[in-house]
Design a protein around this motif. Structure first.
Motif, PDB file in Angstrom:
ATOM      1  N   ASN A  61       0.767  -1.167  -0.088  1.00 29.81           N
ATOM      2  CA  ASN A  61       0.140   0.174   0.043  1.00 29.81           C
ATOM      3  C   ASN A  61       1.010   1.343  -0.113  1.00 29.81           C
ATOM      4  OD1 ASN A  61      -3.185  -0.534   0.232  1.00 29.81           O
ATOM      5  ND2 ASN A  61      -2.022  -2.267   1.496  1.00 29.81           N
ATOM      6  N   GLU A  91      -6.438  -3.899  -6.443  1.00 27.93           N
ATOM      7  CA  GLU A  91      -6.757  -2.438  -6.186  1.00 27.93           C
ATOM      8  C   GLU A  91      -6.132  -1.651  -7.071  1.00 27.93           C
ATOM      9  OE1 GLU A  91      -8.878  -1.157  -4.350  1.00 27.93           O
ATOM     10  OE2 GLU A  91      -8.541   0.975  -4.072  1.00 27.93           O
ATOM     11  N   LEU A 186      -0.758  12.178  -8.766  1.00 26.81           N
ATOM     12  CA  LEU A 186      -1.215  13.184  -7.955  1.00 26.81           C
ATOM     13  C   LEU A 186      -0.046  13.837  -7.178  1.00 26.81           C
ATOM     14  CD1 LEU A 186      -3.574  10.503  -5.774  1.00 26.81           C
ATOM     15  CD2 LEU A 186      -4.013  12.168  -7.712  1.00 26.81           C
ATOM     16  N   ARG A 197      -7.799  16.097  -8.954  1.00 22.83           N
ATOM     17  CA  ARG A 197      -7.986  14.730  -9.475  1.00 22.83           C
ATOM     18  C   ARG A 197      -8.252  13.371  -8.498  1.00 22.83           C
ATOM     19  NH1 ARG A 197      -2.252  16.327 -12.079  1.00 22.83           N
ATOM     20  NH2 ARG A 197      -2.065  16.996  -9.942  1.00 22.83           N
ATOM     21  N   VAL A 198      -8.940  12.648  -8.736  1.00 18.01           N
ATOM     22  CA  VAL A 198      -8.990  11.536  -7.781  1.00 18.01           C
ATOM     23  C   VAL A 198      -8.560  10.123  -8.348  1.00 18.01           C
ATOM     24  CG1 VAL A 198     -11.263  11.227  -8.219  1.00 18.01           C
ATOM     25  CG2 VAL A 198     -10.474  10.350  -6.095  1.00 18.01           C
ATOM     26  N   THR A 199      -7.875   9.328  -7.711  1.00 18.85           N
ATOM     27  CA  THR A 199      -7.568   7.865  -8.162  1.00 18.85           C
ATOM     28  C   THR A 199      -8.576   7.138  -7.296  1.00 18.85           C
ATOM     29  OG1 THR A 199      -5.085   8.512  -8.687  1.00 18.85           O
ATOM     30  CG2 THR A 199      -5.782   6.038  -8.170  1.00 18.85           C
ATOM     31  N   TRP A 200      -9.190   6.171  -7.982  1.00 15.94           N
ATOM     32  CA  TRP A 200     -10.365   5.589  -7.382  1.00 15.94           C
ATOM     33  C   TRP A 200     -10.598   4.314  -8.169  1.00 15.94           C
ATOM     34  CZ3 TRP A 200     -15.472   7.816  -5.230  1.00 15.94           C
ATOM     35  CH2 TRP A 200     -16.191   6.774  -4.320  1.00 15.94           C
ATOM     36  N   LYS A 206     -14.657  13.296 -10.067  1.00 10.63           N
ATOM     37  CA  LYS A 206     -15.127  14.532  -8.984  1.00 10.63           C
ATOM     38  C   LYS A 206     -16.253  15.103  -9.688  1.00 10.63           C
ATOM     39  CE  LYS A 206     -11.146  15.497  -6.553  1.00 10.63           C
ATOM     40  NZ  LYS A 206     -11.059  15.503  -5.132  1.00 10.63           N
TER      41      LYS A 206
ATOM     42  N   ILE B  78      -6.845  13.407  -4.617  1.00  4.91           N
ATOM     43  CA  ILE B  78      -7.096  12.401  -3.543  1.00  4.91           C
ATOM     44  C   ILE B  78      -6.760  11.170  -4.158  1.00  4.91           C
ATOM     45  CG2 ILE B  78      -8.739  11.257  -2.582  1.00  4.91           C
ATOM     46  CD1 ILE B  78     -10.281  13.952  -1.642  1.00  4.91           C
ATOM     47  N   LEU B  79      -6.366  10.014  -3.160  1.00  6.20           N
ATOM     48  CA  LEU B  79      -6.193   8.633  -3.726  1.00  6.20           C
ATOM     49  C   LEU B  79      -7.107   8.162  -2.700  1.00  6.20           C
ATOM     50  CD1 LEU B  79      -4.751   6.163  -4.721  1.00  6.20           C
ATOM     51  CD2 LEU B  79      -3.080   6.160  -2.840  1.00  6.20           C
ATOM     52  N   GLN B  80      -8.006   7.488  -3.292  1.00  8.75           N
ATOM     53  CA  GLN B  80      -9.168   6.698  -2.580  1.00  8.75           C
ATOM     54  C   GLN B  80      -8.390   5.429  -2.249  1.00  8.75           C
ATOM     55  OE1 GLN B  80     -11.544   5.752  -0.347  1.00  8.75           O
ATOM     56  NE2 GLN B  80     -13.070   6.744  -1.695  1.00  8.75           N
ATOM     57  N   CYS B  81      -8.282   4.986  -1.121  1.00  2.89           N
ATOM     58  CA  CYS B  81      -7.626   3.826  -0.907  1.00  2.89           C
ATOM     59  C   CYS B  81      -8.280   2.489  -0.454  1.00  2.89           C
ATOM     60  CB  CYS B  81      -6.333   3.939  -0.185  1.00  2.89           C
ATOM     61  SG  CYS B  81      -6.588   4.536   1.621  1.00  2.89           S
ATOM     62  N   LEU B  82      -7.800   1.344  -0.291  1.00  6.22           N
ATOM     63  CA  LEU B  82      -8.389   0.313   0.421  1.00  6.22           C
ATOM     64  C   LEU B  82      -8.538   0.703   1.882  1.00  6.22           C
ATOM     65  CD1 LEU B  82      -6.314  -2.677  -1.094  1.00  6.22           C
ATOM     66  CD2 LEU B  82      -8.625  -2.296  -1.330  1.00  6.22           C
TER      67      LEU B  82
END
Lengths: 358, 259, 197
Positions: A61, A91, A186, A197-200, A206, B78-82
């Motif tokens: 992670n 993930e 990011l 931005r968003v990583t998801w 957004k 943002i990093l939306q993580c586990l």
């Protein structure tokens, strides 16, 4: 050419750093441990960071975090440690974070783990299985390229022998072509601009810049892996043109099989050799072509029979396919067992040849 | 204590009582329940970033809980993580971008259940990030189940007669644990059930973020947030319920301030 | 040309250090090298075998050898594996001070060196491995004697630097213990050529 004597783990670490890897995490576990030690020594000298992760889960992670900034980042382990990483591998595949994972496997019993995985969702893991240290050096560099090209986690299926064998090797930079810009990385520079931005994995995006959201995003991911499946399969084959028997093997074990096949060739046997270099994507089409007119397809793998499933998916006539390997581990459980010897492999193949003549 | 009657529709319709928001929200549309403390926590976090001029270069890492959906509205990379892994992901981000301001948002289920070792190890390593915990003692997102921080006697859907130590063990005082680690520079527990508490908690967030900028080490602000839905109490009583239950177990205070 | 050297003994005899020294020396002279090791779980007394392959082209040998053109046998324990792999006419060097028994195999070129006795006489019994290596290299000429000395200094870990002088003396004593002249395999006058053709 200047060769330096390096054990496989050191050569891999140097190749990674030459590829621009600046972040590594690891948790000690034989036969992976030395890779961590080499990164811990070399990365700080190269403007990089190596973190002694408190667990494999934390390690991978952290690597996802580092990679999400656009840095080239890697982690590694083997067996049980890779098992702990499965959720995060999925993930990274689904949120499209490029990362490189070095699996210094203790044996070949983790083929399913590498190629099927135990994560979640529709994902695949590009997996390269080098046959020796020299190829591991090349694969390491290729993996960083593929990770960035496809924005996906990629895996090196190395092993205990590659980890600890010392060889004279020159680490040369390799070119694999241009890569797309990492405009997704990011850096916080768009924070507060209305265009952040968003990583998801669920790709909601957004409010101002909506994402595809899960359904479309995951269909795109599936299409991407489908495309990779058609493009990136790599393999090596020898003497298959006139072969009556083709032996299939992967990784270090394939190097042993190749030498045995060469020996049998010199004895006049019509035998060939096929080695998937990518375990995923598996070179189905190439194997099908290589085995179309053979009498037998023998699979030598040091496990209870895992890659043989992929071989059967490739070979038109499944009745030709026969496993001649098996579980063989050192009694410590930490490395290969006695079946990994040119003589043992030769004996098993000759038994088949003799049986066929009767 | 009154509990919501679920055998009939609410007697009174919900109504807008205030309308002000941080400019760091791309929209005021949201999905939080009435009486939820989390949007207040998000708001003061964003205000703290703005007032410290740290918006440019700020990166958030958000876990999974009701606050998770806010990643679409918070105007920050943002990093939306586990679930549980935010401090680890934030570690990787900060190490690669040491000049940035990195914060995490996690709930108690995310941080103290699933991710306990992540936050402890990250704090012990003294990672120069700011972790924000929204502690409401319940899994709100999944509908009101017990977490490790649910207080003794708390009714949840899987501790329906109240949390019983014999069956469910004791709550974890996460901030106290983190304050005990040498790697933590600043640990504070605030709350958002009263105006004074909100102002105080915002100061805590500003202090934590400032210390991160100074490279002081790991900083954390635990924020007690109301969850009337998950607590099964009327919206208007969420604040009082929290003061009577959680705040008695988790007092609002600065637990550690190295400077 | 590709030459295999298998070195066997028990943990603590310096098997891996000797193998590494030979490998580093070969690399320093621009040869191709592969060195693989099999080590038992114990630091002392367990199995220790190292296989070094030196060639003038990229190494083709497998990382686990089942044939070897030469062997340095430090101890009778764990030697069966190496002895079983010996090619016809293989060059074998035995530590005669320690090795008990006989090698039941014809067609070998055997040298017996009282390596431990020589090392003890110099006051450094732990250097027997370098006595063996010095002697072996003088006979076979895989690398120059200078390269071997330089490699030893390189591979000695920092906390063992005080042993460099004794190790150098051991290499020299090993060289002196064999009467033949230094023969270089690369000049085609080494007994190894009888094995590899």
């Amino acid at each position: 050419m200047t060769l330096r004597l390096m054990e496989g783990t050191e050569a891999i670490a140097e190749a990674a750093i030459l590829s621009g890897c600046r972040f590594f995490t690891g948790y000690p576990m034989s036969s992976f441990t030395k890779l961590l030690e080499h990164f811990a020594q070399k990365l700080p000298e190269n403007n990089g960071v190596c973190i002694n992760a408190e667990s494999e889960i934390e390690g991978i992670n952290m690597t996802i975090g580092a990679a999400s900034t656009g840095a080239r980042a890697a982690t590694g382990s083997c067996g049980q440690g890779l098992a702990l990483m499965q959720e995060a591998i999925a993930e990274a595949a689904l949120n499209e974070t490029p990362l490189v994972i070095f699996n210094m496997a203790r044996n070949q019993q983790d083929y399913f783990q590498a190629t099927r995985g135990g994560g979640w969702g529709d994902y695949r893991t590009i997996t390269l299985a080098p046959k020796d240290v020299w190829e591991a050096v090349e694969h390491t560099q290729l993996l960083f390229h593929l990770a960035d090209l496809y924005r996906a986690p990629v895996l090196l299926y190395g092993d205990d022998l590659i980890a600890k064998t010392q060889v004279g090797v020159e680490i040369e930079a390799r070119e694999f072509g241009t890569l797309p810009d990492k405009n997704w990385a990011l850096d916080g520079k768009l924070s507060g601009t209305g265009k952040s931005r968003v990583t998801w994995t669920f790709a909601w995006g957004k409010h101002n810049t909506p994402g595809l959201r899960a359904d479309k995003h995951w269909r795109n991911i599936a299409a991407k892996f489908d495309a990779i499946n058609n493009i990136e399969a790599r393999w090596e084959q020898q003497y298959t043109d006139d072969a009556e028997i083709v032996v299939v093997a992967f990784g270090t074990v394939a190097k042993f099989v190749e030498s045995v096949v060469e020996e049998l060739r010199t004895k006049g046997h019509a035998i060939g050799f096929f080695r998937p270099i990518t375990l995923w994507p598996f070179p189905n089409d190439a194997l099908e072509q290589a085995t179309n007119s053979v009498r037998r397809v023998l699979v030598f793998e040091l496990n209870a029979g895992q890659m043989i499933d992929d071989v059967k998916l490739s070979v038109a006539d499944k009745t030709k396919v026969q496993g001649i390997g098996g579980v063989s581990v050192h009694d410590s459980g930490l490395s290969y067992g006695d079946l990994l010897s040119a003589q043992s492999i030769l004996t098993r193949i000759e038994e088949i040849i003799t049986g066929d003549k009767k | 204590m009154n509990y919501i009657a679920t055998n009939a529709p609410p007697a009174e319709k919900s109504k807008l009582v205030a309308n002000s928001h941080s400019p760091l929200l791309q929209t005021t549309e949201h999905h939080f329940c009435a009486g939820c403390g989390e949007p207040v926590g998000i708001r003061i976090l964003l205000e703290a970033l703005s007032e410290l001029s740290l918006v440019d270069g700020s990166i958030g890492v958000v876990g999974h809980g009701c606050y998770g959906g806010a990643v679409t509205t918070i105007d920050v990379d943002i990093l939306q993580c586990l679930h549980g892994r935010a401090p680890s992901c934030a570690t990787g981000i900060k190490r690669m971008r040491p000049e940035s301001t990195v914060f995490t948002i996690q709930g108690d289920g995310d941080m103290v259940n699933e991710g306990l070792q992540e936050v402890l190890h990250t704090a012990a390593r003294g990672e120069n990030i700011t972790c924000v915990l929204f502690n409401n003692g319940v899994f709100g997102d999944t509908g009101g189940q017990m977490t490790t921080t649910s207080v003794i006697g708390q009714r949840t859907k899987n501790s329906i007669n109240g949390r019983d130590p014999a069956a469910h063990g004791f709550p974890i005082h996460i901030s106290n644990l983190i304050a005990s680690l040498e790697g933590s520079a600043y640990v504070a527990r605030g709350a958002v059930h009263k105006a004074g508490a909100i102002a105080k908690t915002k100061r805590m967030l500003k202090r934590a973020l400032s210390l991160q900028q100074q490279g002081a080490g790991f900083t954390m602000v635990e924020i007690l947030t109301m969850c009337p839905t998950g607590w099964f109490v009327p919206v208007s009583e969420g604040g009082d319920y929290m003061a009577d239950s959680m705040e008695k177990i988790y007092p609002v205070t600065v637990l550690k301030n190295i400077a | 040309m590709e030459v295999e050297v298998m070195i066997s003994g028990i943990g603590g005899q310096g098997i891996q250090l000797v193998a590494k020294t030979l490998s580093v020396a070969a690399i320093s002279e621009a040869h191709h090298v592969q060195m693989s090791s099999e080590i038992g779980g114990e630091m002392r007394g367990g199995l220790s075998i190292s296989s070094v392959v030196i060639g003038d082209h990229p190494i083709k040998a497998l990382p686990i050898l089942d044939k070897t053109s030469s062997a340095l046998i430090f101890h009778h324990k764990f030697s069966e594996k190496v002895i079983g792999n010996l090619r016809p006419d293989a060059v074998v060097m035995l530590n005669d001070s320690v090795f008990e028994g006989e090698i039941q195999k014809e067609d070998l070129q055997i040298w017996r060196i009282a390596a431990t006795t020589i090392a003890e006489d110099m006051g450094h019994p732990m250097t027997a491995g370098f006595v063996m290596l010095g002697a072996f290299n003088k006979i076979t000429g895989l690398v120059s004697q200078n390269a071997l000395s330089d490699a030893m200094e390189k591979v000695i870990p920092p906390y063992r630097k005080q042993h460099i002088e004794a190790n150098l003396a051991a290499l020299r004593a090993g060289e002196d213990s064999v009467s033949s002249d230094y023969a270089s395999i690369w000049n085609h006058n080494s007994p190894l050529l009888k094995v590899i053709g």
